[in-house]
Design a protein around this motif. Sequence first.
Motif, PDB file in Angstrom:
ATOM      1  N   GLN A 266      45.089  34.798   9.134  1.00  0.00           N
ATOM      2  CA  GLN A 266      45.139  33.339   9.240  1.00  0.00           C
ATOM      3  C   GLN A 266      44.563  32.785  10.531  1.00  0.00           C
ATOM      4  O   GLN A 266      44.816  31.643  10.888  1.00  0.00           O
TER       5      GLN A 266
ATOM      6  N   THR B 249      40.427  36.498   5.996  1.00  0.00           N
ATOM      7  CA  THR B 249      41.390  35.462   6.383  1.00  0.00           C
ATOM      8  C   THR B 249      42.836  35.948   6.360  1.00  0.00           C
ATOM      9  O   THR B 249      43.749  35.139   6.469  1.00  0.00           O
TER      10      THR B 249
ATOM     11  N   SER C 175      39.167  30.870   8.722  1.00  0.00           N
ATOM     12  CA  SER C 175      39.075  30.428   7.331  1.00  0.00           C
ATOM     13  C   SER C 175      37.842  31.094   6.722  1.00  0.00           C
ATOM     14  O   SER C 175      36.961  31.576   7.439  1.00  0.00           O
ATOM     15  N   GLU C 176      37.806  31.097   5.428  1.00  0.00           N
ATOM     16  CA  GLU C 176      36.669  31.701   4.723  1.00  0.00           C
ATOM     17  C   GLU C 176      35.355  31.050   5.137  1.00  0.00           C
ATOM     18  O   GLU C 176      34.322  31.705   5.213  1.00  0.00           O
ATOM     19  N   ASN C 177      35.392  29.764   5.468  1.00  0.00           N
ATOM     20  CA  ASN C 177      34.186  29.032   5.853  1.00  0.00           C
ATOM     21  C   ASN C 177      33.630  29.449   7.212  1.00  0.00           C
ATOM     22  O   ASN C 177      32.534  29.051   7.569  1.00  0.00           O
ATOM     23  N   ASN C 178      34.391  30.223   7.971  1.00  0.00           N
ATOM     24  CA  ASN C 178      33.912  30.705   9.270  1.00  0.00           C
ATOM     25  C   ASN C 178      32.882  31.817   9.128  1.00  0.00           C
ATOM     26  O   ASN C 178      32.252  32.191  10.116  1.00  0.00           O
TER      27      ASN C 178
END
Length: 105
Positions: free
Chosen positions: A18, A15, A21-24
Amino acid sequence: MLNKNFLSDVREALTINQKFSENNFLVKKIETQSNITLSIIYRFDPEFYFQASVPKSEDINYSIPTQFNPKTTANAELKRVTDLKNSISSWTEQIYKELMVRFYN
């Protein structure tokens, strides 16, 4: 070796620019007797992956074989764990470029 702090660094490398996100990403650590495999998959397109096998050996001259898509450079054998973090950041940049090409075409 890939400890808890290292996995935190990996998530940061995913990340850093930017754009994601980490959830990607789905991040897995798979441990065998001889090595630890780090596997990262972009959740929205499993075609985009990053995989590295870090030997458990204490030998300082080991190499870390990697495979990834999209390719930033040829799949390679890295020499240090810090190179792995840089490689992950480059890989996410390449994913972003690939997604932009798809979006505009």
